[in-house]
Design an enzyme around this catalytic site. Structure first.
Site, PDB file in Angstrom:
ATOM      1  N   LYS A 158      -3.637 -61.085  30.369  1.00 47.81           N
ATOM      2  CA  LYS A 158      -3.957 -61.883  31.555  1.00 47.81           C
ATOM      3  C   LYS A 158      -3.440 -61.149  32.782  1.00 47.81           C
ATOM      4  CE  LYS A 158      -1.979 -64.688  34.159  1.00 47.81           C
ATOM      5  NZ  LYS A 158      -2.677 -64.364  35.444  1.00 47.81           N
ATOM      6  N   GLU A 213      -4.163 -63.090  39.055  1.00 52.86           N
ATOM      7  CA  GLU A 213      -5.393 -63.588  39.653  1.00 52.86           C
ATOM      8  C   GLU A 213      -5.721 -62.879  40.962  1.00 52.86           C
ATOM      9  OE1 GLU A 213      -2.093 -66.594  40.727  1.00 52.86           O
ATOM     10  OE2 GLU A 213      -2.619 -65.202  39.113  1.00 52.86           O
ATOM     11  N   GLY A 223       6.971 -59.538  36.184  1.00 55.80           N
ATOM     12  CA  GLY A 223       6.856 -60.371  37.368  1.00 55.80           C
ATOM     13  C   GLY A 223       8.227 -60.691  37.921  1.00 55.80           C
ATOM     14  N   GLY A 224       8.369 -61.847  38.540  1.00 61.89           N
ATOM     15  CA  GLY A 224       9.633 -62.241  39.142  1.00 61.89           C
ATOM     16  C   GLY A 224      10.503 -63.039  38.197  1.00 61.89           C
ATOM     17  N   GLY A 228       9.624 -65.235  34.878  1.00 57.41           N
ATOM     18  CA  GLY A 228      10.206 -64.807  33.617  1.00 57.41           C
ATOM     19  C   GLY A 228      10.995 -65.908  32.934  1.00 57.41           C
ATOM     20  N   GLU A 270      10.108 -57.833  32.233  1.00 60.46           N
ATOM     21  CA  GLU A 270      10.495 -56.881  33.287  1.00 60.46           C
ATOM     22  C   GLU A 270      10.349 -57.635  34.599  1.00 60.46           C
ATOM     23  OE1 GLU A 270      10.546 -54.979  36.267  1.00 60.46           O
ATOM     24  OE2 GLU A 270       8.757 -53.836  35.749  1.00 60.46           O
ATOM     25  N   CYS A 277       8.594 -52.863  42.060  1.00 57.09           N
ATOM     26  CA  CYS A 277       9.798 -53.466  41.492  1.00 57.09           C
ATOM     27  C   CYS A 277      10.994 -52.531  41.581  1.00 57.09           C
ATOM     28  CB  CYS A 277       9.548 -53.881  40.040  1.00 57.09           C
ATOM     29  SG  CYS A 277       9.099 -52.524  38.937  1.00 57.09           S
ATOM     30  N   GLU A 299      14.776 -60.015  46.332  1.00 57.94           N
ATOM     31  CA  GLU A 299      13.696 -59.022  46.263  1.00 57.94           C
ATOM     32  C   GLU A 299      12.621 -59.379  47.287  1.00 57.94           C
ATOM     33  OE1 GLU A 299      11.379 -56.707  42.702  1.00 57.94           O
ATOM     34  OE2 GLU A 299      11.445 -58.887  42.596  1.00 57.94           O
TER      35      GLU A 299
END
Length: 500
Positions: free
Chosen positions: A177, A180, A230-231, A235, A252, A291, A394
């Protein structure tokens, strides 16, 4: 397939079960770039069912490793054949420059070839000495099963490749996936895998939002492994959803990465210029939407002012514009939401006492920078400290904060004073000190006198809130495998433990 049939289930391209669609926007002008299917939970269920059948009853898990590796090599060749087409799509979809898109295609190609050769070269099993000739004991590798691969918007092709390649060569089936916001290169990758000969159902794709599609994949009882990039918030949700099924999880989750520069790295004109150039590269490549971005410059006090002044001078010259145009060095941010986020971080930093050295606003519109695009000037914030949000969190934008130190211990303390632990760098002409400091940093990757190179054969991952598990390298392959111990008694005999 029509333009909006971007869901792949059991080898068939189709629209979403609900018929819903989503417009994918070009971040350079906010105009519609493509229309894709907006999948939902029903589509996720259908994709998982296809992957489950392909794993439980299909030949792929039992296909010899050499054949699985050969498919990856064919896919790698196809990636290179379509290099320009994919790079253009990636540039328009994410906003990055065309050259960065080309590099992404090359990196995915290298990852496919690396995992193919790694798996093909491995022995079939590891013999375990049982201490007697009457027993044959061996540890063998087996695929995990059905993998849910959830990828981010900033490096959609790269992150898909890092997950798909080891999953496939290990014998798994999967559902991928993409974000989007940037799904187009993943759709292209799935078409190339089919062209390379991937059997129907082994690889499936659902385009749609993280909620509900990603959430359903993470919790689905027929999914055996979830790999998410992702963030930390996302996560945490993935780990929570996967916990009841005790699934394998690879996360990650980004970083707040220090770039530590000692004064002796700037002793020569060449050394100074190199350190400045790499600090720009660390902070502003892909407009800071990386990242591993070196978003925290931690510099020794004696060279601070000279270094930051030159950094700001050069940052003002960075050419912003549409990533596909010649001469452009930085593209737009990926979305209006990301632009708003950058503006909010800079505003909060200034309120908390930071000194703006350059940037801090949107650029003037031009032919290359439409007023409707999500552009933001490379920004340097001096006189920062650990209590500032912009230092702790971040930002994922073209924002560089500057902190300073006077001693080695202070530099290490500043660099490690973060909830994250993904990556960082140390700059020094003193080899012993550089290696000593690198050894003390609590980050998964530490570069010495460099920033941002990735090696397919080296593990990638972090400490703390930067995630769990590793991608790339042997550990990246191991993440998609189970191990089985087969103990064979060549001369079985009764044990006589119990009366008979």
């Amino acid at each position: 397939m029509s333009a909006a049939e971007t869901i792949l289930v059991d080898g068939v391209w189709r629209a979403a079960a609900s018929g819903a669609q989503r417009e994918v926007l070009d971040p350079a002008d906010a105009k519609t770039l493509a229309v894709v299917s907006e999948g939902g939970s029903d589509d996720a269920d259908a994709a998982v069912a296809a992957a489950r059948r392909a794993f439980d009853t299909g030949p792929w898990p039992h296909t010899p490793v050499a054949e699985r590796a050969a498919l990856l090599l064919r896919a790698a060749d196809l990636l290179q054949s379509d290099r320009e087409k994919i790079a253009l799509s990636e540039s328009r979809d994410t906003g990055k420059t065309l050259q960065e898109g080309r590099v992404d295609v090359d990196d995915v190609t290298n990852a496919f070839r690396y995992f193919a050769r790694l798996a093909a070269a491995e022995p079939a099993g590891r013999v375990v000495d049982a201490g007697t000739h009457d027993v044959h004991s061996v540890v063998v590798h087996e695929p995990v099963g059905v993998c849910a691969l959830l990828t981010p918007w900033n490096y959609p092709l790269l992150q898909a490749g890092w997950k798909v390649a080891p999953a496939l060569v290990a014998g798994n089936t999967f559902v991928v996936k993409p974000s989007e916001l940037t799904p187009l290169s993943t759709v292209h990758l799935m078409k190339l895998l089919a062209e390379a000969g991937l059997p129907a159902g082994v690889g499936n794709l659902v385009t749609g939002a993280g909620d509900p599609v990603g959430a359903r994949l993470a919790e689905h009882p027929d999914v055996d492994l979830v790999s998410f990039t992702g963030g930390p918030a996302g996560g945490t949700k993935v780990m929570r959803a996967a916990a009841p099924g005790v699934k394998k999880v690879v996360l990650e989750l980004g970083g707040k990465n220090p770039n530590v520069v000692f004064a002796d790295a700037c002793d020569t004109a060449e050394g100074f210029d190199t350190a400045v150039d790499q600090a720009l590269n660390a902070a502003f490549i892909h407009s800071g939407q990386v990242c591993s971005a070196g978003a925290r410059l931690i510099i020794e006090e004696p060279v601070r002012e000279r270094f930051v002044a030159e950094l700001a001078r050069r940052a003002r010259k960075i050419q912003l514009g549409r990533g596909t145009e010649t001469g452009v060095e930085c593209g737009p941010l990926v979305s209006a939401a990301q632009l708003d986020k950058a503006e909010a971080y800079v505003a909060s930093a200034l309120e908390e006492g930071a000194l703006l050295r350059c940037g801090g606003e949107q650029p003037e519109p031009s032919e290359s920078r439409p007023a409707t695009g999500y552009f933001y000037l490379p920004t340097i914030l001096d006189q920062c400290h650990r209590e500032m949000r912009v230092v702790r969190e971040e930002t994922f934008g073209p924002i560089l904060t500057v902190e300073s130190f006077r001693t080695e211990d202070e530099a290490v303390a500043l660099a490690n004073d973060t909830e994250y632990g993904l990556a960082g760098a140390v700059w020094s002409r003193d080899t012993a000190r550089a290696r000593r400091v690198a050894g003390r940093l609590r980050h998964g990757t530490v570069w010495i006198n460099d920033y941002h190179p990735y090696l397919p054969q080296a593990e990638w991952g972090g400490f703390g809130k930067s995630g769990v598990g590793r991608e790339l390298g042997p550990s990246g392959l191991a993440a998609y495998r189970e191990t089985k111990h087969i103990y064979e008694n060549l001369r079985p005999a009764p044990v006589r433990w119990f009366a008979g």
